[in-house]
Design a protein around this motif. Sequence first.
Motif, mmCIF file in Angstrom:
data_model
loop_
_atom_site.group_PDB
_atom_site.id
_atom_site.type_symbol
_atom_site.label_atom_id
_atom_site.label_comp_id
_atom_site.label_asym_id
_atom_site.label_seq_id
_atom_site.Cartn_x
_atom_site.Cartn_y
_atom_site.Cartn_z
ATOM 1 N N VAL A 1 -3.131 0.568 2.923
ATOM 2 C CA VAL A 1 -3.824 -0.532 2.251
ATOM 3 C C VAL A 1 -4.562 -1.293 3.341
ATOM 4 O O VAL A 1 -3.965 -1.668 4.359
ATOM 5 C CB VAL A 1 -2.835 -1.465 1.513
ATOM 6 N N ASN A 2 -5.844 -1.511 3.159
ATOM 7 C CA ASN A 2 -6.626 -2.224 4.159
ATOM 8 C C ASN A 2 -6.115 -3.653 4.292
ATOM 9 O O ASN A 2 -6.206 -4.445 3.366
ATOM 10 C CB ASN A 2 -8.107 -2.226 3.772
ATOM 11 N N GLY A 3 -5.537 -3.944 5.447
ATOM 12 C CA GLY A 3 -4.997 -5.281 5.694
ATOM 13 C C GLY A 3 -3.658 -5.529 5.041
ATOM 14 O O GLY A 3 -3.223 -6.674 4.958
ATOM 15 N N GLY A 4 -3.015 -4.489 4.566
ATOM 16 C CA GLY A 4 -1.745 -4.659 3.867
ATOM 17 C C GLY A 4 -0.752 -3.561 4.195
ATOM 18 O O GLY A 4 -0.870 -2.881 5.210
ATOM 19 N N ASN A 5 0.179 -3.366 3.304
ATOM 20 C CA ASN A 5 1.264 -2.425 3.496
ATOM 21 C C ASN A 5 1.382 -1.548 2.252
ATOM 22 O O ASN A 5 1.748 -2.045 1.183
ATOM 23 C CB ASN A 5 2.555 -3.227 3.736
ATOM 24 N N ALA A 6 1.079 -0.259 2.394
ATOM 25 C CA ALA A 6 1.110 0.646 1.244
ATOM 26 C C ALA A 6 2.522 0.781 0.676
ATOM 27 O O ALA A 6 2.701 0.787 -0.533
ATOM 28 C CB ALA A 6 0.559 2.015 1.624
ATOM 29 N N ALA A 7 3.520 0.892 1.537
ATOM 30 C CA ALA A 7 4.897 1.032 1.053
ATOM 31 C C ALA A 7 5.306 -0.186 0.241
ATOM 32 O O ALA A 7 5.959 -0.061 -0.796
ATOM 33 C CB ALA A 7 5.852 1.251 2.218
ATOM 34 N N GLY A 8 4.891 -1.364 0.675
ATOM 35 C CA GLY A 8 5.218 -2.585 -0.058
ATOM 36 C C GLY A 8 4.460 -2.688 -1.367
ATOM 37 O O GLY A 8 5.047 -2.987 -2.406
ATOM 38 N N TRP B 1 -2.359 3.432 -8.978
ATOM 39 C CA TRP B 1 -3.376 2.631 -8.303
ATOM 40 C C TRP B 1 -4.593 3.494 -8.066
ATOM 41 O O TRP B 1 -4.499 4.708 -7.920
ATOM 42 C CB TRP B 1 -2.851 2.126 -6.960
ATOM 43 N N GLN B 2 -5.735 2.844 -7.980
ATOM 44 C CA GLN B 2 -6.964 3.543 -7.643
ATOM 45 C C GLN B 2 -7.268 3.282 -6.172
ATOM 46 O O GLN B 2 -7.071 2.180 -5.669
ATOM 47 C CB GLN B 2 -8.123 3.035 -8.505
ATOM 48 N N GLY B 3 -7.749 4.314 -5.494
ATOM 49 C CA GLY B 3 -8.093 4.185 -4.087
ATOM 50 C C GLY B 3 -9.246 5.103 -3.755
ATOM 51 O O GLY B 3 -9.899 5.662 -4.642
ATOM 52 N N ALA C 1 -6.841 21.092 -3.307
ATOM 53 C CA ALA C 1 -6.379 20.434 -4.530
ATOM 54 C C ALA C 1 -7.481 19.582 -5.164
ATOM 55 O O ALA C 1 -7.211 18.686 -5.946
ATOM 56 C CB ALA C 1 -5.165 19.569 -4.220
ATOM 57 N N SER C 2 -8.735 19.841 -4.784
ATOM 58 C CA SER C 2 -9.911 19.153 -5.343
ATOM 59 C C SER C 2 -10.051 17.693 -4.922
ATOM 60 O O SER C 2 -10.698 16.912 -5.614
ATOM 61 C CB SER C 2 -9.938 19.259 -6.870
ATOM 62 N N LEU C 3 -9.441 17.302 -3.819
ATOM 63 C CA LEU C 3 -9.651 15.982 -3.243
ATOM 64 C C LEU C 3 -10.626 16.136 -2.087
ATOM 65 O O LEU C 3 -10.508 17.078 -1.303
ATOM 66 C CB LEU C 3 -8.343 15.393 -2.729
ATOM 67 N N HIS C 4 -11.578 15.208 -1.972
ATOM 68 C CA HIS C 4 -12.605 15.323 -0.947
ATOM 69 C C HIS C 4 -12.877 13.973 -0.297
ATOM 70 O O HIS C 4 -12.784 12.941 -0.974
ATOM 71 C CB HIS C 4 -13.906 15.863 -1.562
ATOM 72 N N PRO C 5 -13.227 13.964 1.001
ATOM 73 C CA PRO C 5 -13.563 12.703 1.660
ATOM 74 C C PRO C 5 -14.635 11.947 0.882
ATOM 75 O O PRO C 5 -15.587 12.532 0.372
ATOM 76 C CB PRO C 5 -14.096 13.151 3.027
ATOM 77 N N GLY C 6 -14.445 10.655 0.757
ATOM 78 C CA GLY C 6 -15.371 9.798 0.035
ATOM 79 C C GLY C 6 -15.072 9.665 -1.445
ATOM 80 O O GLY C 6 -15.610 8.792 -2.113
ATOM 81 N N ALA C 7 -14.212 10.522 -1.965
ATOM 82 C CA ALA C 7 -13.919 10.533 -3.400
ATOM 83 C C ALA C 7 -12.952 9.419 -3.795
ATOM 84 O O ALA C 7 -12.079 9.024 -3.024
ATOM 85 C CB ALA C 7 -13.324 11.879 -3.803
ATOM 86 N N VAL D 1 -13.492 0.433 2.944
ATOM 87 C CA VAL D 1 -12.929 -0.138 1.713
ATOM 88 C C VAL D 1 -12.731 -1.639 1.893
ATOM 89 O O VAL D 1 -12.669 -2.137 3.015
ATOM 90 C CB VAL D 1 -11.591 0.542 1.305
ATOM 91 N N GLU D 2 -12.620 -2.332 0.792
ATOM 92 C CA GLU D 2 -12.424 -3.783 0.815
ATOM 93 C C GLU D 2 -10.979 -4.119 1.217
ATOM 94 O O GLU D 2 -10.064 -3.324 0.993
ATOM 95 C CB GLU D 2 -12.705 -4.367 -0.570
#
Length: 79
Positions: free
Chosen positions: A57-64, A27-29, A10-16, A38-39
């Motif tokens: 989410v680094n240090g957080g909760n993606a669902a939240g 959201w952008q990730g 689907a044109s997604l690649h590691p590091g992208a 990531v920060e």
Amino acid sequence: DLDAEGARAASLHPGAEIEVRAPDGRWQGRWAGTFADVEPGDVLLYEDASRRLALSVNGGNAAGLLDLGPDDEVELRPL
């Protein structure tokens, strides 16, 4: 469920950089190798131990942050 092979098709690649579209916003990730790539507070896509892609989410909760419930769909797009 999405694995790395399906994401690459689907044109997604590691590091992208990616756009995450959830029912309540966008959201952008980044598709990262580790959380250290990531920060704190940034959205990331990573390959988990079962070789499936996971959104977090680094240090957080993606669902939240993304206000997601168990059956909500998320769309990932390359930036």
